[in-house]
Design a protein around this motif. Sequence first.
Motif, PDB file in Angstrom:
ATOM      1  N   UNK A   1      -8.329  14.835  25.047  1.00  0.00           N
ATOM      2  CA  UNK A   1      -8.555  15.980  25.814  1.00  0.00           C
ATOM      3  C   UNK A   1      -9.854  16.462  26.178  1.00  0.00           C
ATOM      4  N   UNK A   2     -10.907  16.435  25.204  1.00  0.00           N
ATOM      5  CA  UNK A   2     -12.298  16.953  25.232  1.00  0.00           C
ATOM      6  C   UNK A   2     -12.839  16.158  26.395  1.00  0.00           C
ATOM      7  N   UNK A   3     -12.738  14.946  26.564  1.00  0.00           N
ATOM      8  CA  UNK A   3     -13.536  13.805  27.637  1.00  0.00           C
ATOM      9  C   UNK A   3     -12.625  14.257  28.881  1.00  0.00           C
ATOM     10  N   UNK A   4     -11.592  14.565  28.862  1.00  0.00           N
ATOM     11  CA  UNK A   4     -10.585  15.047  30.196  1.00  0.00           C
ATOM     12  C   UNK A   4     -11.179  16.051  31.012  1.00  0.00           C
ATOM     13  N   UNK A   5     -11.378  17.252  29.916  1.00  0.00           N
ATOM     14  CA  UNK A   5     -11.992  18.682  30.550  1.00  0.00           C
ATOM     15  C   UNK A   5     -13.378  18.336  31.054  1.00  0.00           C
ATOM     16  N   UNK A   6     -14.254  17.685  30.530  1.00  0.00           N
ATOM     17  CA  UNK A   6     -15.581  17.407  31.101  1.00  0.00           C
ATOM     18  C   UNK A   6     -15.300  16.602  32.457  1.00  0.00           C
TER      19      UNK A   6
ATOM     20  N   UNK B   1     -17.278   8.749  32.728  1.00  0.00           N
ATOM     21  CA  UNK B   1     -16.439   9.412  31.591  1.00  0.00           C
ATOM     22  C   UNK B   1     -14.870   9.115  32.187  1.00  0.00           C
ATOM     23  N   UNK B   2     -14.357   8.936  33.301  1.00  0.00           N
ATOM     24  CA  UNK B   2     -13.366   8.736  33.622  1.00  0.00           C
ATOM     25  C   UNK B   2     -12.785   7.433  33.003  1.00  0.00           C
ATOM     26  N   UNK B   3     -13.477   6.334  33.265  1.00  0.00           N
ATOM     27  CA  UNK B   3     -13.381   5.038  32.951  1.00  0.00           C
ATOM     28  C   UNK B   3     -13.342   5.017  31.148  1.00  0.00           C
ATOM     29  N   UNK B   4     -14.362   5.719  30.736  1.00  0.00           N
ATOM     30  CA  UNK B   4     -14.271   5.908  29.254  1.00  0.00           C
ATOM     31  C   UNK B   4     -12.788   6.471  28.581  1.00  0.00           C
ATOM     32  N   UNK B   5     -12.435   7.551  29.269  1.00  0.00           N
ATOM     33  CA  UNK B   5     -11.240   8.338  29.197  1.00  0.00           C
ATOM     34  C   UNK B   5     -10.058   7.285  29.028  1.00  0.00           C
ATOM     35  N   UNK B   6      -9.947   6.521  30.353  1.00  0.00           N
ATOM     36  CA  UNK B   6      -8.949   6.032  30.664  1.00  0.00           C
ATOM     37  C   UNK B   6      -8.917   4.553  29.581  1.00  0.00           C
ATOM     38  N   UNK B   7     -10.132   4.098  29.274  1.00  0.00           N
ATOM     39  CA  UNK B   7      -9.914   3.009  28.409  1.00  0.00           C
ATOM     40  C   UNK B   7      -9.385   3.325  26.937  1.00  0.00           C
ATOM     41  N   UNK B   8     -10.098   4.613  26.512  1.00  0.00           N
ATOM     42  CA  UNK B   8      -9.651   5.112  25.026  1.00  0.00           C
ATOM     43  C   UNK B   8      -8.377   5.389  25.304  1.00  0.00           C
ATOM     44  N   UNK B   9      -7.673   6.362  26.233  1.00  0.00           N
ATOM     45  CA  UNK B   9      -6.474   6.783  26.147  1.00  0.00           C
ATOM     46  C   UNK B   9      -5.495   5.796  26.238  1.00  0.00           C
ATOM     47  N   UNK B  10      -5.566   4.896  27.342  1.00  0.00           N
ATOM     48  CA  UNK B  10      -4.596   3.573  27.471  1.00  0.00           C
ATOM     49  C   UNK B  10      -4.869   2.554  26.071  1.00  0.00           C
ATOM     50  N   UNK B  11      -5.959   2.363  25.552  1.00  0.00           N
ATOM     51  CA  UNK B  11      -5.846   1.596  24.548  1.00  0.00           C
ATOM     52  C   UNK B  11      -5.442   2.293  23.219  1.00  0.00           C
ATOM     53  N   UNK B  12      -5.555   3.458  22.901  1.00  0.00           N
ATOM     54  CA  UNK B  12      -4.904   4.339  21.899  1.00  0.00           C
ATOM     55  C   UNK B  12      -3.454   4.119  22.215  1.00  0.00           C
TER      56      UNK B  12
END
Length: 307
Positions: A46-51, A275-286
């Motif tokens: 969520x912290x990544x999403x907020x930014x 950051x969107x790519x990072x969030x998407x990568x981390x989120x869907x990886x997890x």
Amino acid sequence: MGEQNNSPGKELQHRTRAEAPGKKSWHSQAYALGAVSNFMSTFLTFPIYKVVFRQQIHAMAVSEAVRQLWHEGPQYFYRGIYPPLLSKTLQGTLLFGTYDSLLCFLSPVGPHTLGHRWAAGLMSGVVEAVALSPFERVQNVLQDGRKQARFPSTFSILKEFNSYGLWGRLSLGYYRGFWPVLARNSLGSALYFSFKDPIQDGLAEQGLPHWVPALVSGSVNGTITCLVLYPLIVLVANMQSHIGWQNMPSLWASAQDVWNTRGRKLLLIYRGGSLVILRSSVTWGLTTAIHDFLQRKSRSRKELKTD
């Protein structure tokens, strides 16, 4: 060892082939596993999403978005977490559960072709968009710093939406920006499910620990899907940040406004994309890794009971 490296896609095919032809099986467990995996990954990222959201709304750099949140104070940092936490949990429930059900409906005895996976993913994305657009709408208003004074809580937003007529509640309220949401979700789900299993299967054959193929597969799919659909993500965030009867632009006008405010440059449309790519990568990886882990645990317990 060979059995541990089987991907969820292959295991699903083996399971469905063992069922009697024509037998309907909705695999209720898939809904529960999807809910838990999405809840956990959403809370962690969520912290990544907020930014990211602040970047999409204000077209600012990462440092500026972080500074803005810092000045608002820690009491507002998790403002807006409940709608995405609830919506993402429901998303996982619908996405994985509906996909599993539709896939088995399209191909009851397997094997599941690319066409089957694409169609099931596309339809599950449609269901997801219809069910969850209202949550995303409220979430985006809550996270817009410009509206904190006017709409301090979820209740205040719902009160505003419910003050409209029936059509207004749908088109201007809960389902504002629905068509780009529908395109984004259906195409995103189709891409994710079409290529998740092939990538995971290929990595599993290398003898890697069973969690690595799931993590990498989810991360790669999340990255590619995000790159392809990022302009729609920006359009949705901007459309859903508007509220009220006045100055409510149409879909085409909203798209033109986003294009013009970004200087008519694709590079600026993708501002905040890192950051969107990072969030998407981390989120869907997890999400994929957690889902795969829970699925294996559940299957192991069932096998122990049958022994």
